[in-house]
Design a protein around this motif. Structure first.
Motif, PDB file in Angstrom:
ATOM      1  N   UNK A 112       0.712  -1.185   0.331  1.00  0.00           N
ATOM      2  CA  UNK A 112      -0.096   0.032  -0.080  1.00  0.00           C
ATOM      3  C   UNK A 112       0.791   1.272   0.092  1.00  0.00           C
ATOM      4  N   UNK A 113       2.086   1.065   0.451  1.00  0.00           N
ATOM      5  CA  UNK A 113       3.041   2.318   0.522  1.00  0.00           C
ATOM      6  C   UNK A 113       4.340   1.548   0.302  1.00  0.00           C
ATOM      7  N   UNK A 114       5.105   2.704  -0.661  1.00  0.00           N
ATOM      8  CA  UNK A 114       6.608   1.910  -0.941  1.00  0.00           C
ATOM      9  C   UNK A 114       7.213   3.212  -0.369  1.00  0.00           C
ATOM     10  N   UNK A 115       8.318   3.039   0.651  1.00  0.00           N
ATOM     11  CA  UNK A 115       8.946   3.978   1.237  1.00  0.00           C
ATOM     12  C   UNK A 115      10.276   3.815   0.853  1.00  0.00           C
ATOM     13  N   UNK A 116      10.894   4.873   0.212  1.00  0.00           N
ATOM     14  CA  UNK A 116      12.364   4.834  -0.341  1.00  0.00           C
ATOM     15  C   UNK A 116      13.345   5.676   0.645  1.00  0.00           C
TER      16      UNK A 116
ATOM     17  N   UNK B 258       1.584   1.690  -9.298  1.00  0.00           N
ATOM     18  CA  UNK B 258       1.893   2.020  -8.095  1.00  0.00           C
ATOM     19  C   UNK B 258       2.531   3.287  -7.729  1.00  0.00           C
ATOM     20  N   UNK B 259       2.764   4.126  -8.834  1.00  0.00           N
ATOM     21  CA  UNK B 259       3.747   5.302  -8.524  1.00  0.00           C
ATOM     22  C   UNK B 259       3.439   6.206  -7.375  1.00  0.00           C
ATOM     23  N   UNK B 260       1.938   6.148  -7.301  1.00  0.00           N
ATOM     24  CA  UNK B 260       1.083   7.331  -6.248  1.00  0.00           C
ATOM     25  C   UNK B 260       1.354   6.754  -4.970  1.00  0.00           C
ATOM     26  N   UNK B 261       2.110   5.381  -4.724  1.00  0.00           N
ATOM     27  CA  UNK B 261       1.949   4.930  -3.632  1.00  0.00           C
ATOM     28  C   UNK B 261       3.484   5.261  -2.778  1.00  0.00           C
ATOM     29  N   UNK B 262       4.318   5.705  -3.679  1.00  0.00           N
ATOM     30  CA  UNK B 262       5.782   5.956  -3.168  1.00  0.00           C
ATOM     31  C   UNK B 262       5.891   7.305  -2.607  1.00  0.00           C
ATOM     32  N   UNK B 263       6.822   7.253  -1.429  1.00  0.00           N
ATOM     33  CA  UNK B 263       7.357   8.308  -0.625  1.00  0.00           C
ATOM     34  C   UNK B 263       8.699   8.091  -0.366  1.00  0.00           C
ATOM     35  N   UNK B 264       9.302   9.313  -0.776  1.00  0.00           N
ATOM     36  CA  UNK B 264      10.942   9.268  -0.725  1.00  0.00           C
ATOM     37  C   UNK B 264      10.986  10.126   0.698  1.00  0.00           C
ATOM     38  N   UNK B 265      11.921   9.522   1.533  1.00  0.00           N
ATOM     39  CA  UNK B 265      12.535  10.193   2.507  1.00  0.00           C
ATOM     40  C   UNK B 265      13.805  10.890   2.154  1.00  0.00           C
ATOM     41  N   UNK B 266      14.191  12.150   2.185  1.00  0.00           N
ATOM     42  CA  UNK B 266      15.224  12.975   2.218  1.00  0.00           C
ATOM     43  C   UNK B 266      16.220  12.606   2.959  1.00  0.00           C
ATOM     44  N   UNK B 267      17.658  12.234   2.540  1.00  0.00           N
ATOM     45  CA  UNK B 267      18.503  11.947   3.599  1.00  0.00           C
ATOM     46  C   UNK B 267      19.637  12.932   3.178  1.00  0.00           C
ATOM     47  N   UNK B 268      20.624  12.623   2.477  1.00  0.00           N
ATOM     48  CA  UNK B 268      21.653  13.686   1.796  1.00  0.00           C
ATOM     49  C   UNK B 268      20.796  13.991   0.462  1.00  0.00           C
ATOM     50  N   UNK B 269      21.527  14.889  -0.189  1.00  0.00           N
ATOM     51  CA  UNK B 269      21.174  15.154  -1.935  1.00  0.00           C
ATOM     52  C   UNK B 269      22.370  15.235  -2.413  1.00  0.00           C
ATOM     53  N   UNK B 270      22.673  14.091  -3.142  1.00  0.00           N
ATOM     54  CA  UNK B 270      23.859  14.030  -3.869  1.00  0.00           C
ATOM     55  C   UNK B 270      24.019  15.309  -4.919  1.00  0.00           C
ATOM     56  N   UNK B 271      23.053  15.630  -5.576  1.00  0.00           N
ATOM     57  CA  UNK B 271      22.883  16.710  -6.511  1.00  0.00           C
ATOM     58  C   UNK B 271      23.164  18.044  -5.867  1.00  0.00           C
ATOM     59  N   UNK B 272      22.937  18.310  -4.740  1.00  0.00           N
ATOM     60  CA  UNK B 272      23.258  19.459  -4.195  1.00  0.00           C
ATOM     61  C   UNK B 272      24.666  19.206  -3.210  1.00  0.00           C
ATOM     62  N   UNK B 273      24.818  18.070  -2.677  1.00  0.00           N
ATOM     63  CA  UNK B 273      26.064  17.884  -2.333  1.00  0.00           C
ATOM     64  C   UNK B 273      27.271  18.070  -2.991  1.00  0.00           C
ATOM     65  N   UNK B 274      27.113  17.715  -4.268  1.00  0.00           N
ATOM     66  CA  UNK B 274      28.225  17.950  -5.310  1.00  0.00           C
ATOM     67  C   UNK B 274      28.558  19.517  -5.664  1.00  0.00           C
TER      68      UNK B 274
ATOM     69  N   UNK C 267       9.352  12.589 -10.233  1.00  0.00           N
ATOM     70  CA  UNK C 267       8.310  11.689 -10.782  1.00  0.00           C
ATOM     71  C   UNK C 267       7.515  11.179  -9.560  1.00  0.00           C
ATOM     72  N   UNK C 268       7.646  11.618  -8.141  1.00  0.00           N
ATOM     73  CA  UNK C 268       6.796  11.237  -6.962  1.00  0.00           C
ATOM     74  C   UNK C 268       5.906  12.135  -6.493  1.00  0.00           C
ATOM     75  N   UNK C 269       5.150  11.702  -5.750  1.00  0.00           N
ATOM     76  CA  UNK C 269       3.922  12.608  -5.347  1.00  0.00           C
ATOM     77  C   UNK C 269       4.221  12.933  -3.752  1.00  0.00           C
ATOM     78  N   UNK C 270       4.873  12.176  -3.284  1.00  0.00           N
ATOM     79  CA  UNK C 270       5.397  12.235  -1.684  1.00  0.00           C
ATOM     80  C   UNK C 270       6.909  12.293  -1.285  1.00  0.00           C
ATOM     81  N   UNK C 271       7.024  13.062  -0.493  1.00  0.00           N
ATOM     82  CA  UNK C 271       8.391  13.287   0.100  1.00  0.00           C
ATOM     83  C   UNK C 271       8.446  13.470   1.460  1.00  0.00           C
ATOM     84  N   UNK C 272       9.501  12.938   2.234  1.00  0.00           N
ATOM     85  CA  UNK C 272       9.655  13.162   3.791  1.00  0.00           C
ATOM     86  C   UNK C 272      10.768  13.876   3.957  1.00  0.00           C
ATOM     87  N   UNK C 273      10.635  15.218   4.790  1.00  0.00           N
ATOM     88  CA  UNK C 273      11.960  15.791   5.191  1.00  0.00           C
ATOM     89  C   UNK C 273      11.874  16.149   6.710  1.00  0.00           C
ATOM     90  N   UNK C 274      12.828  16.915   7.130  1.00  0.00           N
ATOM     91  CA  UNK C 274      12.854  17.234   8.376  1.00  0.00           C
ATOM     92  C   UNK C 274      13.506  18.487   8.915  1.00  0.00           C
TER      93      UNK C 274
END
Length: 415
Positions: free
Chosen positions: A94-98, A118-134, A179-186
């Motif tokens: 029901x949920x795909x947490x990356x 099932x793409x609408x079931x994805x949520x990505x947790x933001x850890x580091x961001x390589x594109x920014x860290x670069x 391409x995702x509809x949900x992200x988790x940050x802090x």
């Protein structure tokens, strides 16, 4: 509710069951997985890259280890994506947490989920961001170090090539986020990044839950080693060891007995001919500033050893050139250790300057040295800030509250 996680590591219980090497990093997933599987309405599955194909069940969750033959800079192949599709077809989550975007398998799971509807079931947790860290990879380093041409640099890639890898993988990261509809940050920092990189996605706030070991124990000035510092990670230039050593050279003039403990990578065990340009630069700073007797490389530490090192140190230092919300700072604060951190990323969301610790400009080793000396000279004031920091960290990393919020996020996505 069926929840599928995808992560970058083999969890310790899986490693033990499958007779694989022990894992010391990302231990906070262990406690969170245990708490999550105790909820009556949640069934957890964990997917990860592994040296061999694995499947089984441990600690109340099912797991799948997949062999990923692609290089870190390559997009995952169709065969790998088809394996993910088969797992999705079998598990019907029901949920795909990356967890994070640092690995190209994140984009592969987005591809697989999209193929399965099932793409609408994805949520990505933001850890580091390589594109920014670069953008920060070469921060505050001499050009000759960045363009190193030692044998190790030529074989494994110097800092310029490592930065290029971050940028390449960062392209996959950015595509996945678009391409995702949900992200988790802090943090304010990752929220700002998501406003740019994933404006279409709903941003869910949820603080990190740390490793279980750090919720007990409390630092005491009476029990720590006087004039000792701890930096928990220095395995890549982004962690800022070169800047910390420059500060240490200044501190040593005032406190000749100062000692710095550095975790994870043991620079002392690397033979001279096997060093890359950055490792040579670290040894040059040690040699020219007569710091060899003032620095101890601890190597990799498990959670209990790490906790002991925090508690024995008078001050914890985070000298990174970029971070989101560093768990090491959270762990130190949770134990009540006096903390000094560079003003990068989301650090100010974790700690208030001059109230809960000291925050300094990342490119200023002179101010870092001053702050260290101030904490050494005024230990009671440092301890007062540390107590306030411990209270703040207790709220930030409240395991039960964070679990409840995560469950709410899952429930919203699963509707």
């Amino acid at each position: 509710m069926k929840v599928m996680w995808m992560g970058n590591i083999i969890l310790p219980a899986i490693a033990e069951k499958e007779s694989l090497p022990p894992v010391y990093i990302v231990g906070w997933l262990v406690g969170l997985s245990r708490r999550l599987t105790q909820l009556p309405d949640v069934a957890l599955t964990y997917v990860f890259d592994a040296p061999k194909a694995l499947t089984g069940e441990v600690d109340g969750y099912r797991y799948y280890g997949l062999v990923n033959p692609t290089r870190p800079t390559q997009r995952c192949g169709e065969a790998y994506t088809r394996q993910l599709e088969e797992i999705l077809r079998k598990e019907q989550p029901d949920v795909i947490h990356l967890w994070g975007t640092e690995n190209q398998h994140t984009l592969a799971m987005v591809d697989a989920a999209e193929h399965m509807g099932m793409r609408e079931r994805i949520v990505i947790s933001i850890q580091g961001l390589l594109s920014i860290y670069a953008e920060h990879y070469r921060a505050y380093l001499p050009e000759h170090v960045c363009h190193g041409r030692t044998l190790k640099d030529l074989v494994k890639g110097n800092i310029v090539r490592q930065e290029a890898i971050y940028r390449r993988v960062g392209q996959y990261e950015q595509e996945a986020l678009r391409r995702v509809q949900h992200v988790i940050g802090r943090t304010d920092w990752d929220a700002a990044c998501m406003a740019e990189l994933a404006p279409q996605a709903a941003y869910h706030f949820n603080n990190e839950t740390l490793r279980d070991e750090f919720y007990t124990g409390e630092w005491s000035l009476d029990n720590c080693e006087p004039h000792s510092l701890f930096c928990s990670q220095a395995h890549v230039p982004l962690k800022g060891l070169h800047l910390l050593l420059q500060a240490l050279a200044i501190v040593r003039k005032r406190y000749p007995d100062v000692k710095l403990y550095v975790g994870r990578k043991d620079y002392g065990r690397i033979p001279p001919l096997a060093r890359n340009a950055y490792e040579r630069y670290i040894h040059r700073l040690l040699r020219e500033n007569d710091l060899y007797d003032h620095v101890v490389f601890t190597g990799s530490l498990n959670a209990q050893q790490m906790k002991e090192r925090y508690l024995k140190s008078q001050v914890f230092v985070l000298p990174s050139s970029i971070e989101n919300s560093p768990n090491s700072l959270g762990e130190a604060m949770l134990l009540g250790v006096p903390c000094i951190a560079s003003d990068v990323g989301g650090v100010r969301c974790l700690m208030t300057h001059s109230v809960e610790g000291l925050i300094y400009p990342a490119d200023d080793p002179h101010l870092l040295a001053h702050d260290i000396c101030e904490m050494f000279a005024h230990p009671e004031k440092a301890a007062q800030m540390a107590r306030a920091g411990r209270e703040h960290a207790g709220k930030t990393h409240d395991a039960q509250k964070n679990l409840e919020i995560l469950h709410q996020i899952y429930t919203e996505i699963a509707r």
